[in-house]
Design a protein around this motif. Structure first.
Motif, PDB file in Angstrom:
ATOM      1  N   TYR A 103     -12.686  -1.218  13.173  1.00  0.00           N
ATOM      2  CA  TYR A 103     -13.599  -2.034  12.379  1.00  0.00           C
ATOM      3  C   TYR A 103     -12.825  -2.926  11.412  1.00  0.00           C
TER       4      TYR A 103
ATOM      5  N   VAL B  47     -23.214  -6.332   4.859  1.00  0.00           N
ATOM      6  CA  VAL B  47     -23.901  -6.650   6.108  1.00  0.00           C
ATOM      7  C   VAL B  47     -23.069  -6.013   7.213  1.00  0.00           C
TER       8      VAL B  47
ATOM      9  N   LEU C 276     -22.281  -5.709  11.191  1.00  0.00           N
ATOM     10  CA  LEU C 276     -22.435  -6.412  12.466  1.00  0.00           C
ATOM     11  C   LEU C 276     -22.076  -5.463  13.602  1.00  0.00           C
TER      12      LEU C 276
ATOM     13  N   CYS D 114     -22.217  -5.070  17.972  1.00  0.00           N
ATOM     14  CA  CYS D 114     -22.406  -5.735  19.267  1.00  0.00           C
ATOM     15  C   CYS D 114     -23.349  -4.924  20.142  1.00  0.00           C
TER      16      CYS D 114
ATOM     17  N   LYS E 295     -16.253  -6.860  18.669  1.00  0.00           N
ATOM     18  CA  LYS E 295     -16.536  -7.381  17.331  1.00  0.00           C
ATOM     19  C   LYS E 295     -16.130  -8.837  17.147  1.00  0.00           C
TER      20      LYS E 295
ATOM     21  N   TRP F 110     -18.573 -11.973  16.739  1.00  0.00           N
ATOM     22  CA  TRP F 110     -19.243 -12.268  15.474  1.00  0.00           C
ATOM     23  C   TRP F 110     -18.398 -13.133  14.543  1.00  0.00           C
TER      24      TRP F 110
ATOM     25  N   GLN G 281     -20.290 -15.924  12.584  1.00  0.00           N
ATOM     26  CA  GLN G 281     -21.273 -15.353  11.674  1.00  0.00           C
ATOM     27  C   GLN G 281     -20.585 -14.666  10.494  1.00  0.00           C
ATOM     28  N   GLU G 282     -19.461 -13.991  10.786  1.00  0.00           N
ATOM     29  CA  GLU G 282     -18.703 -13.323   9.730  1.00  0.00           C
ATOM     30  C   GLU G 282     -18.215 -14.343   8.697  1.00  0.00           C
TER      31      GLU G 282
ATOM     32  N   LEU H 289     -21.174 -15.559   6.575  1.00  0.00           N
ATOM     33  CA  LEU H 289     -21.616 -14.536   5.618  1.00  0.00           C
ATOM     34  C   LEU H 289     -20.622 -14.382   4.466  1.00  0.00           C
TER      35      LEU H 289
ATOM     36  N   VAL I 205     -18.730  -8.011   4.682  1.00  0.00           N
ATOM     37  CA  VAL I 205     -19.051  -7.925   6.107  1.00  0.00           C
ATOM     38  C   VAL I 205     -18.273  -6.774   6.735  1.00  0.00           C
TER      39      VAL I 205
ATOM     40  N   ASN J 172     -17.698  -5.104  10.309  1.00  0.00           N
ATOM     41  CA  ASN J 172     -17.839  -5.492  11.706  1.00  0.00           C
ATOM     42  C   ASN J 172     -17.099  -4.455  12.546  1.00  0.00           C
TER      43      ASN J 172
END
Length: 83
Positions: free
Chosen positions: A13, A22, A24, A26, A32, A35, A38-39, A42, A49, A51
């Protein structure tokens, strides 16, 4: 980064930024890295974040495919609660 879940599966991660978290995740077969855009968005909005690659995906460890119970939602959630 990596952590060991409650059933000793290693989960890969990333945890970046500050602020409200947040998470995230999959879908089946994803990694990962999908994303990334989007990461970045954010993080620009001030979020933390988290993820992660699910078990058997990306850089997380693999469990035997015969072990159907390793794909059970409760087991998956328990692994992530360690994070």
């Amino acid at each position: 980064m990596k952590f060991k879940g409650s059933d000793h599966v290693i989960i890969d991660y990333s945890d970046v930024g500050e602020g409200q978290a947040v998470v995230l995740l999959c879908g089946l077969g994803g990694e990962k890295e999908i994303w990334f855009s989007q990461e970045q968005f954010l993080l620009g909005q001030g979020y933390r974040v988290i993820n992660l690659d699910a078990r058997n995906q990306g850089y997380s460890s693999r469990t035997p495919l015969k072990a159907v119970e390793s794909f059970a939602m409760l087991k998956i959630c328990k692994s992530y609660s360690c994070l």
